[in-house]
Design a protein around this motif. Structure first.
Motif, PDB file in Angstrom:
ATOM      1  N   TRP A 250       0.823  -1.194   0.000  1.00 46.70           N
ATOM      2  CA  TRP A 250       0.000   0.000   0.000  1.00 46.70           C
ATOM      3  C   TRP A 250       0.870   1.263   0.000  1.00 46.70           C
ATOM      4  CZ3 TRP A 250      -4.936  -1.363  -0.633  1.00 46.70           C
ATOM      5  CH2 TRP A 250      -5.842  -0.316  -0.769  1.00 46.70           C
TER       6      TRP A 250
ATOM      7  N   ILE B 203      -1.678  -5.550   4.114  1.00 45.74           N
ATOM      8  CA  ILE B 203      -2.251  -4.283   3.659  1.00 45.74           C
ATOM      9  C   ILE B 203      -2.227  -3.277   4.807  1.00 45.74           C
ATOM     10  CG2 ILE B 203      -4.342  -3.145   2.794  1.00 45.74           C
ATOM     11  CD1 ILE B 203      -5.036  -5.731   1.370  1.00 45.74           C
ATOM     12  N   ILE B 204      -2.624  -3.718   6.015  1.00 46.04           N
ATOM     13  CA  ILE B 204      -2.636  -2.801   7.149  1.00 46.04           C
ATOM     14  C   ILE B 204      -1.221  -2.345   7.476  1.00 46.04           C
ATOM     15  CG2 ILE B 204      -3.139  -2.603   9.620  1.00 46.04           C
ATOM     16  CD1 ILE B 204      -5.503  -4.469   9.172  1.00 46.04           C
ATOM     17  N   GLY B 205      -0.275  -3.287   7.458  1.00 43.25           N
ATOM     18  CA  GLY B 205       1.109  -2.956   7.768  1.00 43.25           C
ATOM     19  C   GLY B 205       1.691  -1.940   6.794  1.00 43.25           C
TER      20      GLY B 205
ATOM     21  N   LEU C 136       0.019   0.026   4.853  1.00 45.24           N
ATOM     22  CA  LEU C 136      -0.735   1.275   5.002  1.00 45.24           C
ATOM     23  C   LEU C 136      -0.130   2.114   6.122  1.00 45.24           C
ATOM     24  CD1 LEU C 136      -3.267   2.838   4.090  1.00 45.24           C
ATOM     25  CD2 LEU C 136      -4.588   1.547   5.738  1.00 45.24           C
ATOM     26  N   GLY C 137       0.262   1.450   7.199  1.00 43.31           N
ATOM     27  CA  GLY C 137       0.944   2.144   8.295  1.00 43.31           C
ATOM     28  C   GLY C 137       2.231   2.794   7.804  1.00 43.31           C
ATOM     29  N   ILE C 138       3.001   2.060   7.002  1.00 42.46           N
ATOM     30  CA  ILE C 138       4.246   2.608   6.451  1.00 42.46           C
ATOM     31  C   ILE C 138       3.948   3.808   5.558  1.00 42.46           C
ATOM     32  CG2 ILE C 138       6.190   2.102   4.918  1.00 42.46           C
ATOM     33  CD1 ILE C 138       6.435   0.852   7.654  1.00 42.46           C
TER      34      ILE C 138
ATOM     35  N   ILE D 121       1.399   5.934   5.812  1.00 38.89           N
ATOM     36  CA  ILE D 121       1.103   7.085   6.677  1.00 38.89           C
ATOM     37  C   ILE D 121       2.402   7.646   7.240  1.00 38.89           C
ATOM     38  CG2 ILE D 121      -0.002   7.791   8.840  1.00 38.89           C
ATOM     39  CD1 ILE D 121      -2.063   5.567   8.321  1.00 38.89           C
ATOM     40  N   PHE D 122       3.271   6.753   7.668  1.00 41.57           N
ATOM     41  CA  PHE D 122       4.563   7.158   8.223  1.00 41.57           C
ATOM     42  C   PHE D 122       5.364   7.983   7.213  1.00 41.57           C
ATOM     43  CE2 PHE D 122       9.120   6.087   8.495  1.00 41.57           C
ATOM     44  CZ  PHE D 122       9.413   6.672   9.710  1.00 41.57           C
TER      45      PHE D 122
ATOM     46  N   GLN E 117       3.750  11.486   6.423  1.00 38.49           N
ATOM     47  CA  GLN E 117       3.900  12.466   7.492  1.00 38.49           C
ATOM     48  C   GLN E 117       5.364  12.861   7.704  1.00 38.49           C
ATOM     49  OE1 GLN E 117       1.632  14.294   9.017  1.00 38.49           O
ATOM     50  NE2 GLN E 117       0.237  13.369   7.557  1.00 38.49           N
ATOM     51  N   ALA E 118       6.252  11.887   7.498  1.00 38.43           N
ATOM     52  CA  ALA E 118       7.670  12.210   7.597  1.00 38.43           C
ATOM     53  C   ALA E 118       8.016  13.240   6.521  1.00 38.43           C
ATOM     54  CB  ALA E 118       8.516  10.954   7.436  1.00 38.43           C
TER      55      ALA E 118
ATOM     56  N   VAL F 283       5.952  15.413   5.236  1.00 37.18           N
ATOM     57  CA  VAL F 283       5.359  16.690   5.647  1.00 37.18           C
ATOM     58  C   VAL F 283       6.301  17.408   6.606  1.00 37.18           C
ATOM     59  CG1 VAL F 283       3.522  17.719   7.042  1.00 37.18           C
ATOM     60  CG2 VAL F 283       2.959  16.031   5.286  1.00 37.18           C
ATOM     61  N   ILE F 284       6.878  16.661   7.553  1.00 39.00           N
ATOM     62  CA  ILE F 284       7.767  17.285   8.544  1.00 39.00           C
ATOM     63  C   ILE F 284       9.060  17.760   7.886  1.00 39.00           C
ATOM     64  CG2 ILE F 284       9.175  16.824  10.584  1.00 39.00           C
ATOM     65  CD1 ILE F 284       6.925  14.862  11.447  1.00 39.00           C
TER      66      ILE F 284
ATOM     67  N   PRO G 268       4.231  20.766   4.294  1.00 34.35           N
ATOM     68  CA  PRO G 268       3.080  20.213   3.570  1.00 34.35           C
ATOM     69  C   PRO G 268       2.773  20.964   2.271  1.00 34.35           C
ATOM     70  CG  PRO G 268       2.371  21.425   5.516  1.00 34.35           C
ATOM     71  CD  PRO G 268       3.866  21.398   5.546  1.00 34.35           C
TER      72      PRO G 268
ATOM     73  N   ILE H 195      -2.577   6.497  -5.210  1.00 37.20           N
ATOM     74  CA  ILE H 195      -2.549   5.079  -4.859  1.00 37.20           C
ATOM     75  C   ILE H 195      -3.797   4.319  -5.298  1.00 37.20           C
ATOM     76  CG2 ILE H 195      -3.364   5.401  -2.468  1.00 37.20           C
ATOM     77  CD1 ILE H 195      -0.804   2.808  -3.626  1.00 37.20           C
TER      78      ILE H 195
ATOM     79  N   GLU I  29       1.467  16.630  13.589  1.00 39.50           N
ATOM     80  CA  GLU I  29       2.326  16.055  12.551  1.00 39.50           C
ATOM     81  C   GLU I  29       3.078  14.836  13.065  1.00 39.50           C
ATOM     82  OE1 GLU I  29       4.788  19.273  11.540  1.00 39.50           O
ATOM     83  OE2 GLU I  29       3.360  20.151  10.137  1.00 39.50           O
TER      84      GLU I  29
ATOM     85  N   VAL J 298       3.033  10.306  12.355  1.00 38.16           N
ATOM     86  CA  VAL J 298       4.246   9.535  12.072  1.00 38.16           C
ATOM     87  C   VAL J 298       4.308   8.348  13.023  1.00 38.16           C
ATOM     88  CG1 VAL J 298       6.758   9.566  12.110  1.00 38.16           C
ATOM     89  CG2 VAL J 298       5.527  11.516  11.248  1.00 38.16           C
TER      90      VAL J 298
ATOM     91  N   GLY K 147       1.534   5.711  12.310  1.00 34.92           N
ATOM     92  CA  GLY K 147       1.833   4.901  11.129  1.00 34.92           C
ATOM     93  C   GLY K 147       2.798   3.784  11.478  1.00 34.92           C
TER      94      GLY K 147
ATOM     95  N   MET L 286       1.250   1.242  13.822  1.00 32.87           N
ATOM     96  CA  MET L 286       0.330   0.314  13.160  1.00 32.87           C
ATOM     97  C   MET L 286       1.113  -0.820  12.524  1.00 32.87           C
ATOM     98  SD  MET L 286      -2.983   1.428  11.137  1.00 32.87           S
ATOM     99  CE  MET L 286      -2.670   1.579   9.414  1.00 32.87           C
ATOM    100  N   PHE L 287       2.228  -0.481  11.878  1.00 31.57           N
ATOM    101  CA  PHE L 287       3.064  -1.509  11.252  1.00 31.57           C
ATOM    102  C   PHE L 287       3.624  -2.472  12.302  1.00 31.57           C
ATOM    103  CE2 PHE L 287       7.481  -2.668  10.059  1.00 31.57           C
ATOM    104  CZ  PHE L 287       7.180  -3.538   9.023  1.00 31.57           C
TER     105      PHE L 287
ATOM    106  N   ILE M 189       0.832  -4.717  13.980  1.00 33.05           N
ATOM    107  CA  ILE M 189       0.292  -5.782  13.120  1.00 33.05           C
ATOM    108  C   ILE M 189       1.327  -6.893  12.949  1.00 33.05           C
ATOM    109  CG2 ILE M 189       0.984  -5.111  10.760  1.00 33.05           C
ATOM    110  CD1 ILE M 189      -2.555  -5.903  11.718  1.00 33.05           C
TER     111      ILE M 189
END
Lengths: 292, 255, 325
Positions: free
Chosen positions: A38, A97-99, A101-103, A105-106, A109-110, A112-113, A117, A223, C286, C290, C293, C296-297, C300
């Motif tokens: 994802w 997929i969940i895992g 998806l977490g990456i 988001i990570f 946002q990384a 963005v920082i 943004p 995506i 923000e 991070v 995310g 969550m990884f 799981i």
């Protein structure tokens, strides 16, 4: 009317090229590693930022920047294989997929920082060069997206069909366990696959970054389209993904140009859902019989 | 009881099962043998509804079942096991059996959500039946063990129990002795014979010739999706085509 | 076994007592508000948990069902002057029916196909809220939604105007939902759903109509989200498309995953934990994402049943330790 039509066709080809380059890596990683990634379009987003850094800040020539960005992201892809895919390899599909998806988001946002943004402009030496023909003018950048995509697809085709690595990749796609028994080093093949997939996504980011804007959200926006492409092409099917990418790219830009840009996203999903109802394995997928 | 006529399924250009006529009588133990890839498991998948035949018919107790969904076939009274054990690994032995019993529970969705008297009655009937089953197989102590933690032989047994939980009239076992040691196989033979005494009709695919020759009333031999022989064990052992196609010396040795 | 059950009962009783006493404990109104949001999020996470945690199909459309429930009930109250007590169940029903409609063609699809379909659907629903201006007033949203009508019990009349009153209303709904949810999960339906997640081919051969149970889980989960939408509309009194985005679907997912998929206590723990952090750590928005995310990884990967699963394992170990001692 005719000019407008040609303009939209060109836009559709640019969009299709983007989708194709991202989707190729995604579909290969699924076919060869069995991973639903994802976070794949974040490689496209990061590739674009690397491109901005190399071309805008370091003032490298665009094509050199493109190649370097691909190399950098290939390394990133290998890291992703080691840190993310390998631990997830034996997890159930939903957990993958969940895992990832977490990456995703990570990474967003990384970005963005690190990069803020706000969208960044990505001017290149080709941005202001036009090619005029029969009253239609196209920026060189757009033309280049399409041409470079074709070159990369040809290159990928060569690698898959004629090199030892490519043959090993196809063996893994057919049957991972048997490939392993034949002495193929699965870990090496998956590293190479991830490197190629990430490099292609980075190419997409660097190529279209100058046309649109570069922002941490650009991957999220892509995506679902890219997954639609991969599904329409048949999961794991490389030529299918290429055809589906151009079909969706054209459908989307023609809808945006002649109906309404509100509906361009809706069109993708209507096509997707209709195809899934009629032909669940995708337009170009072989319907597979599950081994019991 | 079960009758297949001109049953055919093609994958691509290949006929995995080719115009097969096949009949099982009520109360018998039928063996199904043949070389690897001869279509035995495909036949199981056709009967249990996982594959839809290209042509031909399957009739079970007078009802046509070809092309029906697997759950409909099970409710009609056929249950099966799998060659490569397919238990619900993250569920306990007891829960596996309860899932096996599912199709015989009569409550509806509302009974379940509101936990009505009907639901509780149905569940307690199921519990009673399944407790007996556990006792029969001497597995009471393993009741709360996760299925994936059982040793291999017990997993095979649990799969048979799970199939029995739906009280089928026809029980189809796909290589039940695969991976078992000789003692476990002997144990299994006794159990299959007991199934017959309990009134089950059994269709069994097996490579272990000793088992097949000892317990089956009749044996059907497949090769390349076609039936090449059928008869009592003695006839099959002597059948020249069978010996040529597949069995060779092995049959005579196990007699 | 007995002791374990006792411990569990004790925890449940303490949790309920705490939930009932919470608004009376002298916290600022702001914390009561967070309490209400937590309750709403618990309901949403429970809805997703039915589809993903039990049936093993990840849906990213939960915020869309939440929105459908909110918009349908709000529009019924505003335009047709219906009572909340009639509009709310209808909102839930609408969300459930839409889910059944979407589920029929898409639920027979495996993994990523279904996820993408739900994601696309969620996006389409948001576009409808945004662009169907004659009905939804588009980006301006719907203001002035009435509070639930007072209920007269003869000796006392219950009103639902204040935060505390809404808190008790939603807590009551949650407790009823939890009882029914428990029944559902511990019945043959719950067993069938878990069996499907384990091995759907073997499940079919058990005489279980896989598509029916998948659609049931998806529909009930969506109806639960729709009901939550109606409660949300009655509490906040204003709804707009901004609330019902894919981002909200992902929030719900994070709550369920970190709390613990496939358990009942997991979504409760996760929703309270994340809602509290969401509200109190707004400054670090923000960095928060991070961390989520990555979390969550890791969750799981290393504890697929989340905090709830870890607590259960711990208590089992403590019990085993006691036995040895």
């Amino acid at each position: 009317m005719f000019q407008e039509f040609v303009q939209q066709i060109v836009n559709g080809l640019v969009l299709g090229s983007t989708y194709a380059l991202i989707a190729l890596g995604l579909t290969m990683i699924y076919g060869i590693l069995g991973i639903v990634n994802w976070a794949h379009s974040e490689l496209y987003m990061l590739g674009a930022f690397v491109g901005v850094f190399l071309v805008v800040h370091l003032k490298l020539p665009f094509l050199l920047g493109l190649v370097l960005a691909m190399l950098v992201m290939a390394l990133f892809g290998m890291a992703m294989d080691l840190l993310v895919f390998r631990p997830l390899r034996s997890a159930p599909e939903m957990n993958m997929i969940i895992g990832t998806l977490g990456i995703s988001i990570f990474l967003v946002q990384a970005a963005v920082i690190v990069f803020s943004p706000n969208p960044v402009r990505f001017p290149t030496e080709f941005s202001d060069a036009y090619l005029s023909f029969m009253g239609i003018s196209i920026t060189l950048q757009r033309l280049m997206v399409f041409c470079v995509t074709l070159v990369l697809i040809a290159l990928l085709n060569y690698i898959i069909k004629y090199t030892t690595v490519g043959k090993a990749m196809r063996a893994c796609e057919q049957n991972r366990d048997a490939a392993k028994l034949m002495g193929i080093d699965i870990n090496r093949i998956s590293l190479i696959t991830c490197a190629i997939g990430a490099a292609l996504a980075a190419a997409a980011g660097t190529l279209v970054g100058p046309i649109f804007l570069v922002s941490p959200q650009m991957g999220l926006a892509a995506i679902s389209k890219v997954f639609a492409v991969v599904i329409l092409g048949g999961m794991g099917n490389v030529p299918g993904a290429i055809w589906a990418a151009f079909i969706l790219g054209l459908a989307e830009s023609l809808t945006a140009g002649f109906i309404s840009s509100y509906y361009k996203d809706v069109v993708t999903f209507c096509i997707l859902i209709t195809v899934l109802i009629i032909k669940p394995a995708g337009l170009f997928g072989r319907s597979q019989i599950e081994k019991v | 009881m079960l009758k297949c006529e001109q049953l055919t399924i093609r994958f691509g250009g290949l006929s995995a099962i080719d115009r097969l006529d096949f009949e099982i009588d009520s109360g018998e133990i039928r063996g199904l043998i043949g070389p690897n890839g001869s279509g035995k498991t495909t036949l199981f998948n056709l009967i249990s509804g996982i594959y839809t035949p290209t042509s031909g018919s399957i009739v079970f107790e007078g009802k046509p079942i070809a092309g029906r969904r697997p759950d409909e076939v099970t409710r009609a009274g056929i249950a099966r096991t799998f060659q490569n054990i397919r238990l619900f690994g993250d569920m306990t032995v007891w829960e596996n059996l309860l899932v096996g019993r599912h199709s015989r529970l009569k409550q509806n969705v509302f009974d379940d959500i509101f936990s009505t008297a009907k639901k509780r009655r149905e569940e307690s009937l199921a519990r009673e039946m399944l407790e007996n089953l556990l006792k029969q197989f001497r597995m009471e102590k393993l009741r709360d063990e996760l299925a994936k933690n059982l040793p291999y032989g017990l997993q095979r047994e649990l799969e048979i129990m799970r199939a029995m939980a739906s009280e089928p009239r026809l029980l189809m076992l796909d290589e039940p002795a695969a991976g078992m040691n000789p003692q476990e196989t002997d144990q299994l033979m006794l159990q299959i014979k007991r199934l017959k005494e309990l009134g089950f009709t059994v269709l069994v695919v097996e490579h272990d010739m000793k088992l097949v020759m000892n317990i089956c009333d009749k044996i059907t031999v497949l090769n390349y999706g076609k039936k090449i022989a059928e008869g009592v064990p003695r006839e099959i052992q002597a059948h020249p085509e069978v010996i040529g196609a597949y069995l060779g010396k092995q049959v005579k040795d196990s007699a | 076994m007995k002791q374990w059950m006792n411990l569990k009962t004790l925890v449940i009783i303490v949790a309920i007592l705490f939930a009932v006493a919470f608004p009376q404990m002298g916290f600022k109104m702001y914390y009561v508000h967070i309490g209400v949001l937590s309750l709403l999020h618990i309901l949403l996470a429970l809805g997703l948990n039915l589809v993903a945690g039990y049936a093993g199909q990840l849906s990213l459309a939960q915020a869309a069902f939440f929105g459908i429930g909110a918009y349908v009930s709000a529009l019924l109250m505003l335009n047709l002057k219906w009572s909340f007590w009639l509009a709310a169940p209808l909102g839930a029903l609408a969300a459930g029916l839409v889910a059944v409609g979407i589920g029929l063609p898409t639920l027979r699809l495996k993994g990523p196909y279904f996820v993408i379909s739900t994601m696309g659907f969620g996006e389409i629903v948001r576009l409808v809220f945004l662009n169907w201006e004659s009905v939804t007033r588009g980006p301006n949203g719907l203001p002035g939604i009435p509070a639930p009508d007072p209920i007269s019990l003869g000796f006392v009349t219950l009103t639902f105007e204040s935060r505390v009153e809404n808190y008790y209303l939603i807590l009551t709904v949650l407790l009823v939902v939890l009882v029914l949810y428990y029944n559902l999960v511990h019945s043959r339906i719950g067993r069938a759903l878990r069996a499907i997640r384990n091995d759907y081919i073997a499940t079919q051969v058990m005489g279980i109509h896989v598509a029916f149970y998948r659609i049931l889980a998806f529909g009930v989960g969506a109806a639960l989200s729709g009901l939550t939408g109606a409660l949300y509309a009655g509490y906040i009194r204003f709804i707009s498309p901004d609330t019902f985005t894919i981002g909200e679907s992902i929030n719900i997912l994070i709550m369920m995953v970190i709390g613990g998929m496939g358990t009942i206590s997991g979504p409760i723990i996760g929703a309270i934990f994340i809602t509290y952090l969401l509200e109190t750590m707004r400054v670090f928005a923000e960095y928060r994402l991070v961390i989520y995310g990555l979390l969550m990884f890791l969750v799981i990967l290393y504890m697929p049943h989340g905090i709830a699963g870890m607590l259960k394992k711990l208590s089992l170990r403590v019990r085993a330790g006691k036995k040895e001692a």
